[in-house]
Design an enzyme around this catalytic site. Structure first.
Site, PDB file in Angstrom:
ATOM      1  N   ARG A  55     -15.154  -5.984  26.974  1.00 37.32           N
ATOM      2  CA  ARG A  55     -14.210  -4.910  26.619  1.00 37.32           C
ATOM      3  C   ARG A  55     -12.864  -5.130  27.310  1.00 37.32           C
ATOM      4  O   ARG A  55     -11.823  -4.674  26.838  1.00 37.32           O
ATOM      5  CB  ARG A  55     -14.821  -3.542  26.962  1.00 37.32           C
ATOM      6  N   TYR A 108       0.651   3.235   5.050  1.00 32.82           N
ATOM      7  CA  TYR A 108      -0.740   2.826   4.865  1.00 32.82           C
ATOM      8  C   TYR A 108      -1.614   4.076   4.994  1.00 32.82           C
ATOM      9  O   TYR A 108      -1.389   4.907   5.878  1.00 32.82           O
ATOM     10  CB  TYR A 108      -1.115   1.786   5.924  1.00 32.82           C
ATOM     11  N   ASP A 180       4.838  -1.325  11.528  1.00 29.36           N
ATOM     12  CA  ASP A 180       3.661  -2.003  10.979  1.00 29.36           C
ATOM     13  C   ASP A 180       4.212  -3.165  10.147  1.00 29.36           C
ATOM     14  O   ASP A 180       4.799  -2.967   9.089  1.00 29.36           O
ATOM     15  CB  ASP A 180       2.859  -1.020  10.116  1.00 29.36           C
TER      16      ASP A 180
HETATM   17  C1  LIG Z   1      -5.006  -2.865   6.081  1.00 32.13           C
HETATM   18  C2  LIG Z   1      -3.830  -2.266   6.698  1.00 32.13           C
HETATM   19  C3  LIG Z   1      -3.933  -1.528   7.889  1.00 32.13           C
HETATM   20  C4  LIG Z   1      -5.274  -1.240   8.554  1.00 32.13           C
HETATM   21  O1  LIG Z   1      -5.892  -2.399   8.980  1.00 32.13           O
HETATM   22  P1  LIG Z   1      -7.479  -2.539   9.190  1.00 32.13           P
HETATM   23  O2  LIG Z   1      -7.628  -3.908   9.732  1.00 32.13           O
HETATM   24  O3  LIG Z   1      -8.116  -2.347   7.841  1.00 32.13           O
HETATM   25  O4  LIG Z   1      -7.878  -1.468  10.142  1.00 32.13           O
HETATM   26  C5  LIG Z   1      -2.780  -1.033   8.439  1.00 32.13           C
HETATM   27  N1  LIG Z   1      -1.575  -1.220   7.861  1.00 32.13           N
HETATM   28  C6  LIG Z   1      -1.440  -1.897   6.713  1.00 32.13           C
HETATM   29  C7  LIG Z   1      -0.086  -2.058   6.121  1.00 32.13           C
HETATM   30  C8  LIG Z   1      -2.550  -2.447   6.090  1.00 32.13           C
HETATM   31  O5  LIG Z   1      -2.414  -3.113   4.942  1.00 32.13           O
END
Ligand SMILES: *Cc1c(COP(=O)(O)O)cnc(C)c1O
Length: 396
Positions: A55, A108, A180
């Site tokens: 962890r 998202y 993101d």
């Molecule tokens: C898929 C996605 C996420 C979440 O990711 P996971 O690995 O499924 O938890 C977050 N932001 C965007 C833009 C995504 O496409």
């Protein structure tokens, strides 16, 4: 090392303490500690220690983080079990009860759920604004605002947020800016160069690139990553040894994959744009994109993500057409997720039907005739031919 192609292959090699050219999978929950208790104290408390307890860290996790930090031009990074683990843990390292977040309307779905349903229960409030309206971000800032959270290009409608503006705005008001960067990948967009503080990815997508793992990553300063790591210890979403090993393997070809995907997607988008069955194509690499100039300024490529809207009279027919095209496509498989070597397609209105009500769907720009496409690295002529025969089924 200076060039990203070289870093993708060699960065973080020091975490491989064996003679194997390819780092082994460290499939171990714990590691032999030093008998000296003063050394043990250090190992137990040091951020991301790669040889203490899983962890806390793992050598492959450290290697993957080191590669991704170099791609994103940040001091440090932390890999976690999923993209959502990266988003939630990073946000909880910034805000506490009484704080406020400014974010955009199109996000998202998992991030949207976190903002709308979970954070308010902990006394954290959120304002959503139109991401293409810079002034709206500034107007939404309150005395208790701590974070500006953006996503660009956004999911699923491929709108752009002005990264340089957001970076400067956050600095002016002493806020943290977070983006993101999943859809763009670091090959196409480096938010740090525009003054963004924290970059997160769902590494499940382009970074892994083969649809065989889930992972997330948070990139930022050493001090910030230490804060995120401390929270990750209690949230417990550590990336498994095998998944981080796969991630390191996938990263080696990131530049090759993404550049081929950029090329394929631009060619497919150009074809679709002219097709009579299509009402509209959203692709950031097409001059017809309403924010094309901004995309050109902050991105080096258009990504593999595009969104098409099939022309139809009324919601019901649009839904029917989308269903028919989805059925007819042979190479593009109907599957959630994106960013892999294989081409995928989804119907956003169905995918998010259970999470969003009609008003939320409209606000996120989701319509019945819309299909979101993730372009892979298959031959472009086969990809175009697949859509051609799928539209032929509609009578075009
Ligand atoms: C898929 C996605 C996420 C979440 O990711 P996971 O690995 O499924 O938890 C977050 N932001 C965007 C833009 C995504 O496409």
């Amino acid at each position: 090392m200076s060039h990203l192609e070289t870093n993708l292959i060699h960065q973080g090699h020091e975490f491989n303490q064996t003679k194997a050219v390819v780092s082994p999978i460290y499939q171990s929950s714990t590691y032999y500690a030093d008998q000296d208790l003063s050394e043990y104290i250090i190992a137990a408390s040091e951020s991301k220690h790669p040889y203490f307890y899983h962890r806390h860290g793992n050598p492959s996790n450290s290697q993957a983080a080191s590669i991704i930090a170099s791609l994103e031009h940040t001091e440090d990074a932390l890999v976690l079990a999923t993209g959502m683990a990266a988003i939630s843990t990073a946000i909880l390292a910034i805000v506490k009860a009484g704080d406020h977040i400014v974010t955009q309307r199109s996000l998202y779905s998992g991030a949207m759920l976190f903002f709308k349903e979970f954070l308010p229960d902990y006394g954290i409030t959120v304002t959503h604004v139109d991401q293409s309206d810079n002034q709206a971000f500034e107007h939404a800032i309150q005395e208790n605002t701590k974070l500006i959270y953006v996503e660009t290009p956004s999911n699923p409608n491929l709108a752009i947020t002005d990264l340089e503006f957001i970076g400067q705005l956050a600095k002016k008001h002493q806020l943290v800016s977070m983006v993101d960067n999943t859809f763009a990948s670091p090959i196409n967009q480096c938010p740090k160069d525009f003054g963004i503080d924290v970059i997160i990815h769902s590494a499940t997508k382009y970074l892994g690139g083969h649809s065989d793992l889930t992972a997330g990553v948070v990139c930022g300063t050493k001090t910030f990553i230490q804060q995120v790591w401390r929270r990750s210890l209690v949230m417990g979403a550590s990336l498994s040894p095998f998944d981080s090993w796969l991630l390191v393997r996938g990263l080696k070809t990131l530049a090759l994959r993404v550049r081929q995907i950029n090329q394929n997607a631009l060619a497919l988008a150009s074809y679709l744009e002219k097709h009579p069955a299509i009402k509209q194509v959203a692709y950031v690499g097409l001059p017809a994109h309403p924010q094309y100039e901004l995309a050109q300024k902050q991105m080096k490529g258009g990504t593999g993500m595009l969104c098409l809207e099939i022309g139809a009279d009324g919601e019901e027919l649009a839904y029917q057409y989308a269903q028919t095209v989805l059925n007819n496509l042979k190479i593009f498989a109907n599957a959630a997720s994106l960013g892999g070597v294989e081409s995928l397609v989804v119907h956003p209105a169905s995918m998010w039907g259970g999470h969003h009500d009609a008003q939320q769907k409209a606000s996120a720009g989701i319509t019945s005739g819309m299909l979101r496409v993730s372009v892979g690295i298959e031959h472009i002529e086969d990809l175009i031919a697949d859509f051609k025969q799928a539209f032929a089924g509609l009578g075009f």
